[in-house]
Design a protein around this motif. Sequence first.
Motif, PDB file in Angstrom:
ATOM      1  N   VAL A 122       0.832  -1.210   0.000  1.00  0.00           N
ATOM      2  CA  VAL A 122       0.000   0.000   0.000  1.00  0.00           C
ATOM      3  C   VAL A 122       0.866   1.258   0.000  1.00  0.00           C
ATOM      4  CG1 VAL A 122      -1.696   1.328   1.330  1.00  0.00           C
ATOM      5  CG2 VAL A 122      -1.946  -1.152   1.111  1.00  0.00           C
ATOM      6  N   ILE A 123       1.926   1.274   0.800  1.00  0.00           N
ATOM      7  CA  ILE A 123       2.799   2.449   0.860  1.00  0.00           C
ATOM      8  C   ILE A 123       3.529   2.651  -0.460  1.00  0.00           C
ATOM      9  CG2 ILE A 123       4.832   3.428   1.975  1.00  0.00           C
ATOM     10  CD1 ILE A 123       3.928   2.125   4.551  1.00  0.00           C
ATOM     11  N   LYS A 124       3.991   1.565  -1.057  1.00  0.00           N
ATOM     12  CA  LYS A 124       4.661   1.693  -2.355  1.00  0.00           C
ATOM     13  C   LYS A 124       3.706   2.223  -3.411  1.00  0.00           C
ATOM     14  CE  LYS A 124       8.082  -1.944  -1.515  1.00  0.00           C
ATOM     15  NZ  LYS A 124       7.891  -1.908  -0.056  1.00  0.00           N
ATOM     16  N   ALA A 125       2.469   1.755  -3.384  1.00  0.00           N
ATOM     17  CA  ALA A 125       1.472   2.265  -4.330  1.00  0.00           C
ATOM     18  C   ALA A 125       1.228   3.755  -4.116  1.00  0.00           C
ATOM     19  CB  ALA A 125       0.164   1.484  -4.181  1.00  0.00           C
ATOM     20  N   SER A 126       1.189   4.184  -2.857  1.00  0.00           N
ATOM     21  CA  SER A 126       0.992   5.605  -2.565  1.00  0.00           C
ATOM     22  C   SER A 126       2.131   6.454  -3.131  1.00  0.00           C
ATOM     23  CB  SER A 126       0.886   5.816  -1.050  1.00  0.00           C
ATOM     24  OG  SER A 126       0.791   7.184  -0.732  1.00  0.00           O
ATOM     25  N   LEU A 127       3.363   5.995  -2.954  1.00  0.00           N
ATOM     26  CA  LEU A 127       4.512   6.731  -3.479  1.00  0.00           C
ATOM     27  C   LEU A 127       4.473   6.809  -5.004  1.00  0.00           C
ATOM     28  CD1 LEU A 127       7.321   5.362  -1.156  1.00  0.00           C
ATOM     29  CD2 LEU A 127       6.637   7.756  -1.354  1.00  0.00           C
ATOM     30  N   LEU A 128       4.135   5.702  -5.659  1.00  0.00           N
ATOM     31  CA  LEU A 128       4.085   5.704  -7.120  1.00  0.00           C
ATOM     32  C   LEU A 128       2.955   6.586  -7.642  1.00  0.00           C
ATOM     33  CD1 LEU A 128       4.815   1.923  -7.712  1.00  0.00           C
ATOM     34  CD2 LEU A 128       6.294   3.847  -8.330  1.00  0.00           C
ATOM     35  N   LEU A 129       1.818   6.588  -6.954  1.00  0.00           N
ATOM     36  CA  LEU A 129       0.731   7.485  -7.338  1.00  0.00           C
ATOM     37  C   LEU A 129       1.142   8.945  -7.146  1.00  0.00           C
ATOM     38  CD1 LEU A 129      -2.295   5.540  -5.826  1.00  0.00           C
ATOM     39  CD2 LEU A 129      -1.854   5.936  -8.256  1.00  0.00           C
ATOM     40  N   GLN A 130       1.946   9.189  -6.130  1.00  0.00           N
ATOM     41  CA  GLN A 130       2.462  10.536  -5.913  1.00  0.00           C
ATOM     42  C   GLN A 130       3.426  10.926  -7.031  1.00  0.00           C
ATOM     43  OE1 GLN A 130       3.539  11.261  -1.854  1.00  0.00           O
ATOM     44  NE2 GLN A 130       5.074  12.773  -2.405  1.00  0.00           N
ATOM     45  N   PHE A 131       4.247   9.966  -7.489  1.00  0.00           N
ATOM     46  CA  PHE A 131       5.160  10.252  -8.592  1.00  0.00           C
ATOM     47  C   PHE A 131       4.403  10.559  -9.880  1.00  0.00           C
ATOM     48  CE2 PHE A 131       8.657   7.387  -6.598  1.00  0.00           C
ATOM     49  CZ  PHE A 131       8.881   8.374  -5.650  1.00  0.00           C
ATOM     50  N   LEU A 132       3.203   9.970 -10.048  1.00  0.00           N
ATOM     51  CA  LEU A 132       2.420  10.251 -11.247  1.00  0.00           C
ATOM     52  C   LEU A 132       1.944  11.697 -11.293  1.00  0.00           C
ATOM     53  CD1 LEU A 132       0.294   6.970 -11.549  1.00  0.00           C
ATOM     54  CD2 LEU A 132       2.251   7.674 -12.934  1.00  0.00           C
ATOM     55  N   ARG A 133       1.900  12.353 -10.141  1.00  0.00           N
ATOM     56  CA  ARG A 133       1.615  13.791 -10.135  1.00  0.00           C
ATOM     57  C   ARG A 133       2.790  14.566 -10.734  1.00  0.00           C
ATOM     58  NH1 ARG A 133      -2.082  15.920  -6.041  1.00  0.00           N
ATOM     59  NH2 ARG A 133      -3.193  14.236  -4.973  1.00  0.00           N
ATOM     60  N   ILE A 134       3.979  13.990 -10.632  1.00  0.00           N
ATOM     61  CA  ILE A 134       5.188  14.647 -11.108  1.00  0.00           C
ATOM     62  C   ILE A 134       5.376  14.423 -12.601  1.00  0.00           C
ATOM     63  CG2 ILE A 134       7.696  14.739 -10.877  1.00  0.00           C
ATOM     64  CD1 ILE A 134       7.356  13.723  -8.016  1.00  0.00           C
ATOM     65  N   PHE A 135       5.322  13.157 -12.987  1.00  0.00           N
ATOM     66  CA  PHE A 135       5.608  12.803 -14.375  1.00  0.00           C
ATOM     67  C   PHE A 135       4.297  12.697 -15.138  1.00  0.00           C
ATOM     68  CE2 PHE A 135       8.903  10.753 -11.711  1.00  0.00           C
ATOM     69  CZ  PHE A 135       9.983  11.523 -12.117  1.00  0.00           C
ATOM     70  N   LYS A 136       3.965  13.757 -15.872  1.00  0.00           N
ATOM     71  CA  LYS A 136       2.695  13.827 -16.584  1.00  0.00           C
ATOM     72  C   LYS A 136       2.725  13.076 -17.903  1.00  0.00           C
ATOM     73  CE  LYS A 136       0.441  16.398 -13.678  1.00  0.00           C
ATOM     74  NZ  LYS A 136      -0.776  15.908 -13.004  1.00  0.00           N
ATOM     75  N   ALA A 137       3.889  12.854 -18.466  1.00  0.00           N
ATOM     76  CA  ALA A 137       3.997  12.166 -19.749  1.00  0.00           C
ATOM     77  C   ALA A 137       5.422  11.640 -19.888  1.00  0.00           C
ATOM     78  CB  ALA A 137       3.647  13.113 -20.895  1.00  0.00           C
ATOM     79  N   GLY A 138       5.643  10.878 -20.959  1.00  0.00           N
ATOM     80  CA  GLY A 138       6.986  10.408 -21.237  1.00  0.00           C
ATOM     81  C   GLY A 138       7.299   9.063 -20.610  1.00  0.00           C
ATOM     82  N   TYR A 139       8.540   8.640 -20.788  1.00  0.00           N
ATOM     83  CA  TYR A 139       8.940   7.307 -20.342  1.00  0.00           C
ATOM     84  C   TYR A 139       8.920   7.166 -18.830  1.00  0.00           C
ATOM     85  CZ  TYR A 139      13.567   9.080 -19.041  1.00  0.00           C
ATOM     86  OH  TYR A 139      14.595   9.763 -18.439  1.00  0.00           O
ATOM     87  N   MET A 140       9.128   8.267 -18.095  1.00  0.00           N
ATOM     88  CA  MET A 140       9.105   8.174 -16.644  1.00  0.00           C
ATOM     89  C   MET A 140       7.692   7.868 -16.124  1.00  0.00           C
ATOM     90  SD  MET A 140      12.074   8.220 -15.510  1.00  0.00           S
ATOM     91  CE  MET A 140      11.527   8.146 -13.821  1.00  0.00           C
ATOM     92  N   ARG A 141       6.689   8.410 -16.796  1.00  0.00           N
ATOM     93  CA  ARG A 141       5.317   8.109 -16.392  1.00  0.00           C
ATOM     94  C   ARG A 141       5.010   6.629 -16.640  1.00  0.00           C
ATOM     95  NH1 ARG A 141       0.806  10.703 -14.973  1.00  0.00           N
ATOM     96  NH2 ARG A 141      -1.208   9.751 -15.454  1.00  0.00           N
ATOM     97  N   TRP A 142       5.457   6.113 -17.790  1.00  0.00           N
ATOM     98  CA  TRP A 142       5.235   4.706 -18.078  1.00  0.00           C
ATOM     99  C   TRP A 142       6.019   3.818 -17.115  1.00  0.00           C
ATOM    100  CZ3 TRP A 142       1.265   3.089 -20.634  1.00  0.00           C
ATOM    101  CH2 TRP A 142       0.699   3.888 -21.622  1.00  0.00           C
ATOM    102  N   THR A 143       7.186   4.280 -16.702  1.00  0.00           N
ATOM    103  CA  THR A 143       7.961   3.532 -15.710  1.00  0.00           C
ATOM    104  C   THR A 143       7.202   3.430 -14.398  1.00  0.00           C
ATOM    105  OG1 THR A 143      10.065   4.238 -16.695  1.00  0.00           O
ATOM    106  CG2 THR A 143      10.123   3.460 -14.414  1.00  0.00           C
ATOM    107  N   CYS A 144       6.623   4.544 -13.963  1.00  0.00           N
ATOM    108  CA  CYS A 144       5.844   4.544 -12.712  1.00  0.00           C
ATOM    109  C   CYS A 144       4.608   3.655 -12.836  1.00  0.00           C
ATOM    110  CB  CYS A 144       5.434   5.967 -12.353  1.00  0.00           C
ATOM    111  SG  CYS A 144       6.797   7.034 -11.860  1.00  0.00           S
ATOM    112  N   LEU A 145       3.926   3.718 -13.979  1.00  0.00           N
ATOM    113  CA  LEU A 145       2.745   2.880 -14.168  1.00  0.00           C
ATOM    114  C   LEU A 145       3.130   1.402 -14.177  1.00  0.00           C
ATOM    115  CD1 LEU A 145       0.841   4.943 -16.899  1.00  0.00           C
ATOM    116  CD2 LEU A 145       0.161   4.608 -14.512  1.00  0.00           C
ATOM    117  N   GLY A 146       4.260   1.077 -14.805  1.00  0.00           N
ATOM    118  CA  GLY A 146       4.716  -0.304 -14.802  1.00  0.00           C
ATOM    119  C   GLY A 146       5.053  -0.797 -13.405  1.00  0.00           C
ATOM    120  N   LEU A 147       5.760   0.038 -12.637  1.00  0.00           N
ATOM    121  CA  LEU A 147       6.074  -0.326 -11.256  1.00  0.00           C
ATOM    122  C   LEU A 147       4.811  -0.466 -10.426  1.00  0.00           C
ATOM    123  CD1 LEU A 147       9.217   1.864 -10.462  1.00  0.00           C
ATOM    124  CD2 LEU A 147       9.092  -0.630 -10.468  1.00  0.00           C
TER     125      LEU A 147
END
Length: 389
Positions: A122-147
């Motif tokens: 749950v905590i890891k999911a929260s951090l990754l959802l928080q990162f999605l606020r940062i990375f709006k597009a590009g490979y980093m967003r896909w990296t976060c979604l994959g993780l």
Amino acid sequence: MSNHERVLLAMLQHPPDPNEPLPPANRRATIFGTTLSFLILSSIAVLFRLYVRVRIVREPGWDDVCILVAATLDIIASIFVCLAVDYGGLGHHMLYLKPEAAENYLLYFYVAHAIYITNTAVIKASLLLQFLRIFKAGYMRWTCLGLLALVSLWGLGFSIVAWFPCFPVRGYWQRTTEARCYGFGFSNVDDFVNIYKAHSASNMAFDVAIFLTPLVLFGRPNLKPKSLLAMAGVFAFGGIVVAASIWRLYAISSNQAATYPYYDFTWWSPPMIILSCLEIDLAIMCASMPIFWPIIEKSLTTIFVSYEVKVTEERIDDDYGLAYELEHSRSRREGSMRSTSGTSVEGLTKDEDENKAPKYSVGIDPLSEEANMRFQTSIQSKPRPHWAI
């Protein structure tokens, strides 16, 4: 011979010294003091985070829901850890416990451990959802979604094994009950030890991956020294979380999940339990600090620093993302404030023109009527008098 009887026979063959002094980690004061102290700190961090997100920036999201769930589960797990100390004999030799105390320990440990397994995901999911606020597009967003997808599947799989280690489930703590157990249910020693190592090792690997994900922000050009220092501080705090998960893996490996040098679950478990609690608490604080710390920092700045401010209104149609949550902006539904102290990628850099004075931006009170408008402010700061603090 049942598995429970084999374990009991192994204990009788290698009985520990009943007068052996308690190690520091096994003492009630250590377990209570460490667990409850960090629980209070993490709970305060979550309250600050939710207050800022809901009342100040008015931008709550699924990452806040996850962190609230994680904090609630953390409180419940800590309660069961404390119950295991007072009523389950945690910290003492299991062989000399009364049968009801040993059963209580297995029940309390079952709940606390299953919550820990779920909470790590749950905590890891929260951090990754928080990162999605940062990375709006590009490979980093896909990296976060994959993780996020991998962490969700990983957490679901281990949670099922942790919550249903035996069929029926009560066979986990009522060892005289006829039950079919596997994995965490201690069907055999090798499977029992291996699944603990597997979860701890994979948990550490995901911690490292998530910890390294936002480091790409350090490669932003013209990164402001203030943002660089703040980011480094948060990442250093995250490094402590990774260190705790590594330490827990080492503790599990050194005593083979409380089965080496002899079976004694209540005697060898305290270090692992304490590290589990610390890991969760530190992770919650690490996830919450970038949200509320800027508010505290701005409050201190308001007390000690004064500026002359010129405000001009500017309509902005761009939709900027949250580059780093050390600062905040309004919800996208109300538009974005372009601000170098905001949460967009440009908020991490200082925009300077060689022929013009540097421009800085300040936010407006999100609770005021002007909050629905977008502003760009230009601040021209004058040297402070020598008597100023």
